[in-house]
Design a protein around this motif. Sequence first.
Motif: not given
Length: 238
Positions: A115-124
């Motif tokens: 499974r693939m996930w995206v990491a976001e920092i303060n919405g970016r």
Amino acid sequence: MSEDPSVHVVVHDRGRDLEGVVRPGESWAAAARRTVASLHGEPMPVDLSGELKHFLVDHDTRIAIRAMTRGDLPDVTRWRQAEHVHRWWASEGEPSAERVEEKYGPRIDGMSATRMWVAEINGRSVGFVQDYRIGDYPEFAVLGPDPDAIGVDYAIGEVEWVGRGLGVQVLWAWMLRTRKRFPDATTYFAAPDHRNAASLRVLAKAGFTEGVWFDEPNHEGGVDTVVGCSLDVPRVLG
């Protein structure tokens, strides 16, 4: 879970250093939450590699992990092409847009055990995480410590966010989410290249322990020498 009566935690919160002791049967994360008793944020690890476990309540930075979509593939292609990422993912081939879509598209669509996930920092969006049950890949399971362990690979693709200590928090956000997805898993496992000192340091700070070195088959028909790193989920997360 083994008891850690001698383990101490310190939580840094708005200039205050709040110290506590891990009680018998208590996880490090639970001890940090109890020590700070904050209603404003979850303590995140800063460095769990030493005898004193450092946590931080960060009131300015928000880390999130979300499911990857096909709309993220242009970002994934760009991240995979970035020099600081490509160096450690080169064995998976040149990351052209076509090859990235071919590789990650089925995972996004739920047609793969990974499974693939995206990491976001303060919405970016700043990077990606992939995870899988070790036992779902028999050629890898014989090398890992536990076929029921959850394997993880990660990369921060945006170069301006590299080297700022956020890799630990990205891993932690993934760990908290994974704890809910796989409540029976007692081990998380990563195996970075033995030359990737930065990744090994991030894993150590997130609570992983280095284990055996082994040669892992790569997609070019050769092998990569990697370091097996395991996280004791009950001890660290509870």
